[in-house]
Structures are given as C-alpha cells and as structure tokens.
Design an enzyme around this catalytic site. Structure first.
Site, PDB file in Angstrom:
ATOM      1  CG  ASP A  31      -2.091  -0.866   1.182  1.00  0.00           C
ATOM      2  OD1 ASP A  31      -2.220  -1.590   0.181  1.00  0.00           O
ATOM      3  OD2 ASP A  31      -2.907  -0.846   2.119  1.00  0.00           O
ATOM      4  CE  LYS A  50      -7.061  -1.366  -0.130  1.00  0.00           C
ATOM      5  NZ  LYS A  50      -7.122  -2.829  -0.213  1.00  0.00           N
ATOM      6  N   GLY A  95      -5.191  -2.832   8.942  1.00  0.00           N
ATOM      7  CA  GLY A  95      -4.870  -1.667   9.765  1.00  0.00           C
ATOM      8  C   GLY A  95      -4.658  -1.961  11.229  1.00  0.00           C
ATOM      9  NE  ARG A 126      -2.996 -22.388  11.220  1.00  0.00           N
ATOM     10  CZ  ARG A 126      -2.150 -23.415  11.084  1.00  0.00           C
ATOM     11  NH1 ARG A 126      -2.531 -24.502  10.436  1.00  0.00           N
ATOM     12  NH2 ARG A 126      -0.925 -23.352  11.577  1.00  0.00           N
ATOM     13  N   GLY A 135      -2.996  -7.149   8.470  1.00  0.00           N
ATOM     14  CA  GLY A 135      -2.272  -7.282   9.732  1.00  0.00           C
ATOM     15  C   GLY A 135      -0.841  -7.775   9.616  1.00  0.00           C
ATOM     16  N   GLY A 137      -0.156  -3.612   4.026  1.00  0.00           N
ATOM     17  CA  GLY A 137      -0.835  -2.324   4.015  1.00  0.00           C
ATOM     18  C   GLY A 137      -0.125  -1.310   4.872  1.00  0.00           C
ATOM     19  CB  SER A 138      -1.105   0.058   8.145  1.00  0.00           C
ATOM     20  OG  SER A 138      -2.436   0.025   7.663  1.00  0.00           O
TER      21      SER A 138
END
Length: 293
Positions: A23, A80, A152, A164, A213, A234-235
């Site tokens: 990102d 997005k 995030g 999983r 995450g 992402g973050s």
C-alpha cells in the site's frame, strides 16, 4: 475494446505469484516499494490504519493521486473500489489501473451485491474468509483472491484464521464423493462446477494472497508457509520506524519463506514495527473483515 476473458485475467494475476504488494499513498512511497522489490503497489489516499483511526466513509481514491503513482513506477498499480460500487470500478478501469481490489477496507456501497467482475477488462482481486466466500467471488469474476485479515491492525491473527479456513476446507472437499460435493456446494452457496474443480485439483483456480495485519518479515513467511501465493502489506511498512529496510525485509522473507536463517537476518534492526491492535478490543461494528458476503 473487447472485455478480457476470465482466463486471461487469471493469467495476469498469476504473474504476481510469490511477490509482495504494498500500500502506498504518495508517488515517493511507490518508488520506495518498487526499489524494495514489490511486484505491484496499491494506490490509496489513506492506509487502512488511518481509515480505521479517522472513521467516516472511506471511498475510492482521487484518480489524480492514482495517476501520479502510476507515472512514478513501472510495476503494476492496483486501486480499491467499494464493494458493489461498479461505477468506481468503471472509473478505475478508465484511468488505466492494472488491477482493481473490491475491498472491505472501504465502506461498502451495496449490502446485497458485489460487482459483476465479468463485465470488466481489468482483473479484480477480492477478499475471502473461507472457501464459500472464495468461490462466490470467483463465480462473480474475481481473478485473484486474498485473505481479508483485519486491515490496519498490525495483527496477523485474522489473516492466519482465513488462510487456514480456506485450505482446510479444500482438504475436506478432496475426501467427499459426488453426492457430498452437491450438498456442500449448496451449503456454501457456491457453483457446483467450481466446488468440483477445487475438489479434483486440490487447489483454488486463482492465486490467493495473504492480507490484513502483516507487519513483520516473520508474519509474511508464516502465511507463505501456510500455503498462500503472495503477500499484501498495508499499513505495516509506512507506519513503521524504518519503512525502506522493512519493505526490503518483507520481500526477502516472502521469497525465502522456508529459510529461518535468512528471515532471522533480515529481521535484525528494523526499528519499531507499527503499533498493533488486539482484535478483541475492536467493537464488532468496526470489524472490516465482516463486510461482504
């Protein structure tokens, strides 16, 4: 221009396999991502951590920003669109985005329908928490999947749960006879032909990346060892203490995911990871992974 066939779009997504997609919110960040070895960038106005912190309605990014990021790099650029917002997707296709993410990170525009992705030339990536969601998205035309995770948060637990879930359900399918497959297809509300194909081949017909995450090289390697085809970060990079070094480290760990010595080496001296959030501290209405159906 003629719409691409689904098979062609799946082939385009296959080219990203084994890579990291990052990102970015500025052309400069996009250049850092490319230099670090990212296979693509996701152009955004706000990373998920900021969307989560600031609240409000999260929409498609400004086309001007996306175009500036496109001009800054030579690798593919994703953007997005809101779940169900086919006009945002039309705009993204019109400005030449390489892939569209119909994303639960943005505020859903339609609570009953996802975008009919067969109507677009551009390949779509969609999130999934289980095999039912995965196959429903493929039936709608998704050319690529990813775990939803909980974006995030810097907390990998939901991405692990979703990866999983998908792979354990695929293993279950392989032991079913035809009658059981018919029943299972009805239960998960997915087309029987897709269910049968997955049972026969023992894998999804599209690539499945991990997202949500992922904050450390070890997180990336964990998901790769669980069987995903690549990583979205992402973050986790630009909210950390040393983005350039962490970006390179996550790429290295994704490539050498089965080599703990390399992962140990690239994990040294990365500075502060992004501040994480425990999933059980997030109010139910703020959980992004529950968006979509």
């Amino acid at each position: 221009m003629e719409k691409s066939t689904w098979t062609t779009k799946v082939g385009l997504a296959q080219m990203l396999k084994g890579g990291v997609i990052m990102d970015v919110v500025t052309p400069e960040q996009a250049r850092i991502a490319e230099e670090a070895g990212a296979v693509a960038v996701m152009a955004l106005e706000r990373v998920p951590a900021d969307i989560r912190a600031q609240g409000g309605v999260a929409r498609m990014s400004d086309p001007e920003l996306i175009l500036a990021i496109k001009q800054a790099v030579t690798i593919p650029v994703m953007a997005k669109a809101r779940i169900g917002h086919f006009v945002e997707a039309q705009v993204l296709e019109a400005i030449g985005v390489d892939y569209i993410d119909e994303s639960e990170v943005l505020t859903p525009a339609d609570e009953e329908h996802h975008i009919n992705k067969h109507k677009f030339r551009v390949p779509f990536v969609c999130g999934c928490r289980n095999l039912g969601e995965a196959l429903r998205r493929i039936a709608e035309g998704a050319a690529m999947l990813r775990t939803k995770g909980e974006a995030g948060t810097g907390n990998v637990v939901e991405a692990v749960r979703h990866a999983r879930a998908v792979y354990s359900e695929i293993r279950r399918l392989q032991s079913m006879n035809e009658d059981e497959l018919f029943t299972y297809a009805k239960q998960i509300q997915a087309p029987y032909e897709l269910v049968k194909q997955v049972a026969t081949e023992g894998k999804l017909p599209v690539v499945n990346f991990a997202a949500g995450g992922i904050a450390t090289p070890a997180d990336a390697a964990l998901l790769m060892q669980l069987g995903v085809d690549g990583i979205f970060v992402g973050s986790g990079i630009f909210k950390s203490g040393n983005p350039i070094k962490r970006a390179r480290a996550i790429v290295e760990a994704t490539t050498h995911y089965n080599d703990p010595e390399i992962i140990a080496e690239v994990s040294k001296g990365l500075g502060e990871a992004m501040v994480g959030i425990n999933i059980d501290q997030i109010p139910a209405e703020q959980l992004m992974a529950r968006r979509g159906w």
